[in-house]
Design a protein around this motif. Structure first.
Motif, PDB file in Angstrom:
ATOM      1  N   THR A  27      17.518 -23.394  65.308  1.00 31.44           N
ATOM      2  CA  THR A  27      18.854 -22.788  65.370  1.00 31.44           C
ATOM      3  C   THR A  27      19.264 -22.596  66.824  1.00 31.44           C
ATOM      4  N   VAL A  38      27.321 -19.889  59.941  1.00 32.45           N
ATOM      5  CA  VAL A  38      26.287 -20.878  60.226  1.00 32.45           C
ATOM      6  C   VAL A  38      26.861 -22.260  59.942  1.00 32.45           C
ATOM      7  N   SER A  58      20.937 -25.810  63.327  1.00 29.17           N
ATOM      8  CA  SER A  58      22.026 -25.008  62.773  1.00 29.17           C
ATOM      9  C   SER A  58      22.584 -24.131  63.886  1.00 29.17           C
TER      10      SER A  58
END
Length: 189
Positions: free
Chosen positions: A7, A129, A136
């Protein structure tokens, strides 16, 4: 921005404060805007499965929108969303006696009819998101209808990531959240 596993996370979720203030906004995030709540592919099956148990909690307008459009829609980009009533309210919105927008899915969960809180995108809000091939992106979504939530968050000194802790754990897991807390502690120094 900083990276946690797969992420890329915006510092805004650490820097900004936020606590929903339903008495001020009346749940405007569920009735304003031009799109339904984003859904993950796995959630589309859940939506189909739970609909019969959620239906008794819905308004007649919501039922009509769902019966016409489906329990979810697919956008032109191939993404999934909750359907809308006349291009405005989420079809799953209900109202309490004070006129505050609530989620029929969450109400069915609260009443023990289903064992699923609501779409993770709703649970995460104001965090959004966006999934890409390799990672992500985890971002704070600033929306003027949430100004009262920002004010309340600042008064209570609750950063966004703490406000949505359970949703972030639901989405990314305990380990990811513990790493986020470590980054936040380092960031504050």
């Amino acid at each position: 921005m900083f990276q946690l596993g797969k992420t890329i996370v915006s510092e805004d979720i650490i820097e900004k404060d936020f606590v929903c203030n339903l008495s001020a906004c009346k749940g405007a995030c569920c009735i304003d805007g031009d799109a339904g709540a984003p859904l993950e592919l796995a959630e589309t099956k859940i939506m189909e499965d739970i609909y019969p148990k959620v239906k008794p909690f819905l308004r007649k307008e919501g039922i009509a929108a769902i019966e016409e459009q489906g329990v979810f829609i697919t956008t032109e980009n191939g993404e999934f969303e909750t359907p809308l009533i006349n291009g405005a309210d989420c079809a799953y919105v209900i109202f309490d006696k004070k006129g505050t927008a609530l989620c029929a899915i969450e109400e069915a969960n609260n009443q023990g009819e289903i064992n699923w809180k609501k779409p993770v995108s709703c649970h995460l809000y104001p965090v959004r998101v966006k999934d890409y091939t390799e990672f992500s992106a985890v971002n704070y979504h600033k929306w003027e209808i949430c100004d009262d939530a920002c004010t309340l968050g600042k008064e209570l000194q609750v950063p966004v990531y703490k406000f949505v802790k359970q949703a972030l754990i639901r989405k990314f897991g305990e380990d990811w959240y513990m790493q986020l807390e470590k980054v936040a502690e380092t960031y504050k120094r």
